[in-house]
Design a protein around this motif. Structure first.
Motif: not given
Length: 131
Positions: A60-72, A111-117
């Motif tokens: 999670y990006a720091d700005s959304v930790k604790g507020r957003f939840t990703v699932s699949q 993990g962390s990415t700018g999106g190029n992957e």
């Protein structure tokens, strides 16, 4: 042909919640990373959250930790983003994306990415949060 289709965006007041969904099809790689990204007007794209296909690793990006939840849901080939306690600064176009397995600079899978992957992207869904 890989297709990613987002849904669930909309307009809410600050403090509200939204749940984004992404329906994926045509993706052949068993080891994959799925992610949510966003781009606000006048700003660069940023990663929001990512998940590894075996569900073992979340980022999670720091700005959304604790507020957003990703699932699949692998059985449904679907990716979700539950967004709670929304803030006006969360206003952006949100994109679902898919990539082959990668590790970030810390060794974290997907993990962390700018999106190029990420080489497959959805068309985006707009999220607007009013004060």
């Amino acid at each position: 042909q890989v297709q990613l289709v987002e849904s669930g965006g909309g307009s809410v007041q600050a403090g509200g919640s939204l749940r984004l969904s992404c329906a994926a099809s045509g993706y052949a790689y068993s080891r994959r990373c799925m992610g949510w990204f966003r781009r606000a007007p006048g700003k660069e794209r940023e990663v929001v959250a990512t998940i590894y296909s075996d569900l073992s690793t979340l980022y999670y990006a720091d700005s959304v930790k604790g507020r957003f939840t990703v699932s699949q849901d692998n059985a449904k080939n679907s990716l979700y983003l539950q967004m709670n306690s929304l803030k006006p600064e969360d206003t952006a176009m949100y994109y679902c994306a898919a990539a082959r397995y990668y590790i970030d600079y810390t060794g974290r899978p997907c993990g962390s990415t700018g999106g190029n992957e990420y080489n497959y992207w959805g068309q985006g869904t707009q999220v607007t949060v009013s004060a």
